[in-house]
Design a protein around this motif. Structure first.
Motif, PDB file in Angstrom:
ATOM      1  N   LYS A 128       0.850  -1.183   0.000  1.00 34.38           N
ATOM      2  CA  LYS A 128       0.000   0.000   0.000  1.00 34.38           C
ATOM      3  C   LYS A 128       0.894   1.243   0.000  1.00 34.38           C
ATOM      4  O   LYS A 128       2.100   1.140   0.242  1.00 34.38           O
ATOM      5  N   PRO A 129       0.342   2.410  -0.279  1.00 27.50           N
ATOM      6  CA  PRO A 129       1.164   3.624  -0.306  1.00 27.50           C
ATOM      7  C   PRO A 129       1.870   3.868   1.038  1.00 27.50           C
ATOM      8  O   PRO A 129       1.318   3.573   2.102  1.00 27.50           O
ATOM      9  N   ILE A 130       3.068   4.417   0.968  1.00 24.34           N
ATOM     10  CA  ILE A 130       3.861   4.661   2.170  1.00 24.34           C
ATOM     11  C   ILE A 130       3.110   5.524   3.170  1.00 24.34           C
ATOM     12  O   ILE A 130       3.218   5.338   4.390  1.00 24.34           O
ATOM     13  N   VAL A 131       2.319   6.470   2.662  1.00 23.90           N
ATOM     14  CA  VAL A 131       1.604   7.369   3.573  1.00 23.90           C
ATOM     15  C   VAL A 131       0.676   6.591   4.500  1.00 23.90           C
ATOM     16  O   VAL A 131       0.448   6.999   5.652  1.00 23.90           O
ATOM     17  N   ARG A 132       0.165   5.443   4.034  1.00 20.68           N
ATOM     18  CA  ARG A 132      -0.710   4.630   4.883  1.00 20.68           C
ATOM     19  C   ARG A 132       0.049   4.066   6.074  1.00 20.68           C
ATOM     20  O   ARG A 132      -0.493   3.976   7.194  1.00 20.68           O
ATOM     21  N   TYR A 133       1.295   3.691   5.854  1.00 24.11           N
ATOM     22  CA  TYR A 133       2.112   3.185   6.965  1.00 24.11           C
ATOM     23  C   TYR A 133       2.437   4.312   7.945  1.00 24.11           C
ATOM     24  O   TYR A 133       2.449   4.112   9.164  1.00 24.11           O
ATOM     25  N   LEU A 134       2.704   5.495   7.387  1.00 23.52           N
ATOM     26  CA  LEU A 134       3.026   6.632   8.252  1.00 23.52           C
ATOM     27  C   LEU A 134       1.833   7.016   9.120  1.00 23.52           C
ATOM     28  O   LEU A 134       1.986   7.351  10.296  1.00 23.52           O
ATOM     29  N   LEU A 135       0.652   6.959   8.529  1.00 24.48           N
ATOM     30  CA  LEU A 135      -0.557   7.300   9.287  1.00 24.48           C
ATOM     31  C   LEU A 135      -0.865   6.267  10.368  1.00 24.48           C
ATOM     32  O   LEU A 135      -1.601   6.563  11.318  1.00 24.48           O
ATOM     33  N   ASN A 136      -0.294   5.091  10.235  1.00 24.20           N
ATOM     34  CA  ASN A 136      -0.481   4.062  11.251  1.00 24.20           C
ATOM     35  C   ASN A 136       0.007   4.528  12.622  1.00 24.20           C
ATOM     36  O   ASN A 136      -0.484   4.095  13.664  1.00 24.20           O
ATOM     37  N   ASP A 137       0.990   5.448  12.588  1.00 21.33           N
ATOM     38  CA  ASP A 137       1.524   5.975  13.848  1.00 21.33           C
ATOM     39  C   ASP A 137       0.453   6.683  14.674  1.00 21.33           C
ATOM     40  O   ASP A 137       0.513   6.700  15.902  1.00 21.33           O
ATOM     41  N   LEU A 138      -0.550   7.254  13.999  1.00 20.73           N
ATOM     42  CA  LEU A 138      -1.593   7.987  14.715  1.00 20.73           C
ATOM     43  C   LEU A 138      -2.492   7.066  15.529  1.00 20.73           C
ATOM     44  O   LEU A 138      -3.065   7.478  16.548  1.00 20.73           O
ATOM     45  N   THR A 139      -2.653   5.830  15.086  1.00 13.57           N
ATOM     46  CA  THR A 139      -3.564   4.903  15.759  1.00 13.57           C
ATOM     47  C   THR A 139      -2.850   3.796  16.525  1.00 13.57           C
ATOM     48  O   THR A 139      -3.474   3.117  17.348  1.00 13.57           O
ATOM     49  N   ALA A 140      -1.574   3.606  16.242  1.00 17.50           N
ATOM     50  CA  ALA A 140      -0.843   2.551  16.953  1.00 17.50           C
ATOM     51  C   ALA A 140      -0.768   2.889  18.435  1.00 17.50           C
ATOM     52  O   ALA A 140      -0.499   4.030  18.806  1.00 17.50           O
ATOM     53  N   PRO A 141      -1.026   1.912  19.311  1.00 15.30           N
ATOM     54  CA  PRO A 141      -0.995   2.192  20.755  1.00 15.30           C
ATOM     55  C   PRO A 141       0.409   2.559  21.234  1.00 15.30           C
ATOM     56  O   PRO A 141       1.409   2.049  20.727  1.00 15.30           O
ATOM     57  N   ALA A 142       0.443   3.488  22.172  1.00 14.96           N
ATOM     58  CA  ALA A 142       1.732   3.861  22.761  1.00 14.96           C
ATOM     59  C   ALA A 142       2.241   2.717  23.622  1.00 14.96           C
ATOM     60  O   ALA A 142       1.460   1.969  24.214  1.00 14.96           O
ATOM     61  N   LYS A 143       3.531   2.577  23.682  1.00 22.56           N
ATOM     62  CA  LYS A 143       4.137   1.547  24.513  1.00 22.56           C
ATOM     63  C   LYS A 143       5.327   2.141  25.247  1.00 22.56           C
ATOM     64  O   LYS A 143       6.299   2.563  24.624  1.00 22.56           O
TER      65      LYS A 143
END
Length: 468
Positions: free
Chosen positions: A122-137
């Motif tokens: 998928k487009p790279i921007v989709r992976y970058l946007l994953n940071d917005l929803t990925a849970p903090a650890k």
């Protein structure tokens, strides 16, 4: 009493250079165990005029460290020898990876991140946007592998096809072992402080931009900005830099002792005793070591804790094979390609040297092999013929080059690149605290501590001398 610098690679030469500027009248001795200075930077000019770079080949301009190196080059009057690769050159734009049996160009522009670019699904921007929803650890140890961090924040494909080959190219290492702080310390800190990277970047844009140190723009720096350099080298090879440093040191009465190894280092009171391979003893009130950490650790008399910390910073072996073909055999233009470790093939990558810096009609390639996986693929004592055949087999499979090279050079570089595994920064802090607590007249620079690139090493030497 003289100051002693151990090691004649780019770190030791730079330390001696900055030390001479700071102490113009003090005796300075640089001790180097081999017959030449420059360390792993080695350029071999062939009869036809092309150059085999047997170690590092280019320098980056970006950041304070890159600017510092350019300033040093300016001071050494090397500006006229610079060979830049501008940002619109194919070698700057086209950087590839080999995955799933094919070569793929990595996204290289802002707009390219919005398109699906194989091997990414998928487009790279989709992976970058994953940071917005990925849970903090929250990481209690304040460190983790760069692979783990990239996978958590951006997804497995970014970790496999972007980060892992990049780590192979920079330090010939395994991203699943190398610390996130090796390359992404600011991004990791942003996540730990704000919950995700995006918030940290926004904070930097809004509040911290003005904290960046101002650059004193030399004429050479202004030229680099105007011409939009991506990376650069020197017309007679990158080894010109340490050679010019050595000339400057000798001209300024720095005593460079070649073919003289350090056999032991002993501290007592506020002095350091250096025992040499010739049986001599040299006393100094301060020692600057640019030796690999594990080498210095082996030399220490006493100080067991410091010895163990230094010896725990390990290095990997790399094989560099330079190939020259008298005709054009390469159909692809670019800087070269890297290989993700998940492909399980015995090379780290290939640079297209004749695309970066053309010379005549021929083709020059450099194949890099081994690194963290050297023993896995080549064992303890591989023959040069086996290494060469491996390289030729791989460029035939990947690049379709079946011709035999007209000239080649094989170099095995033992223990050439330190590995900043998880916990490295903490280890370096413990080393520095031990030196301070025990009032040891010792300063450390070089690739074992604060970065493995040439810019990193030169800056580490400057910082050491500034802090004396």
């Amino acid at each position: 009493m003289s100051k002693i610098v151990l090691g004649g690679g780019i770190g030791g030469l730079s330390a001696a250079y900055y030390l001479r500027k700071k102490l113009p009248h003090e005796q300075i001795i640089l001790i180097e165990g081999s017959s030449r200075t420059g360390g792993w930077i080695k350029s071999s000019r062939q009869v036809e005029g092309y150059i085999f770079e047997q170690g590092p080949r280019t320098l980056r301009l970006q950041g304070p460290k890159g600017e510092n190196t350019l300033k040093l080059i300016d001071e050494l009057n090397l500006g006229s020898l610079i060979k830049p690769i501008p940002s619109n050159h194919p070698a700057a734009i086209n950087r590839m990876i080999y995955a799933n049996g094919k070569l793929y160009s990595m996204p290289s522009s802002f707009w390219s991140i919005f398109k699906k670019t194989p091997p990414f699904s998928k487009p790279i921007v989709r992976y970058l946007l994953n940071d917005l929803t990925a849970p903090a650890k929250v990481i209690p140890e304040r460190d983790e592998s760069i692979y783990s961090f990239a996978e958590r924040r951006f997804g497995k494909e970014i970790a496999d096809y972007a980060i892992s080959p990049l780590i192979c190219g920079i330090c010939a290492g395994d991203a699943k072992r190398v610390s996130v702080k090796f390359l992404m310390e600011n991004l990791f800190d942003s996540e730990q402080r704000y919950g995700n990277i995006s918030k940290g970047i926004l904070y930097e844009v809004l509040f911290a931009r003005n904290r960046k140190p101002k650059v004193i723009e030399t004429d050479l720096f202004k030229r680099a900005k105007k011409e939009k350099w991506s990376v650069y080298s020197l017309s007679d090879g990158l080894e010109t830099l340490p050679m010019r440093l050595e000339q400057a040191l000798r001209k300024n009465n720095v005593d460079i002792k070649l073919n003289l190894s350090c056999a032991a280092v002993e501290f007592y009171k506020s002095k350091v005793q250096i025992y040499t391979s010739s049986g001599d003893k040299i006393l100094t009130n301060h020692l600057i070591s640019s030796l690999p950490a594990h080498v210095l650790g082996n030399l220490l008399v006493g100080h067991t804790k410091l010895k163990q910390l230094l010896q725990s910073i390990t290095c990997v072996n790399v094989c560099v094979i330079n190939l020259h073909f008298k005709k054009k055999v390469l159909n692809t233009e670019g800087f070269g390609f890297l290989v993700p470790p998940k492909e399980n093939i015995p090379i780290l990558g290939v640079t297209f040297d004749s695309c970066c810096f053309p010379h005549g009609e021929g083709t020059v390639l450099t194949v890099m092999m081994g690194g963290y996986w050297f023993d896995k693929y080549f064992g303890n004592n591989p023959t040069e013929s086996d290494l060469l055949q491996t390289a030729l087999n791989q460029i035939q499979t990947i690049l379709g080059i079946s011709e035999k090279p007209d000239t080649h050079k094989i170099n095995i570089l033992p223990n050439c690149i330190p590995q900043y595994v998880v916990g490295h920064n903490n280890k370096v802090d413990l080393i520095n605290k031990y030196i301070t607590a025990n009032h040891l007249p010792l300063s450390l620079c070089g690739s074992s501590y604060y970065g493995v690139g040439i810019n990193d090493v030169i800056m580490s030497a400057k910082n050491v001398i500034d802090n004396l």
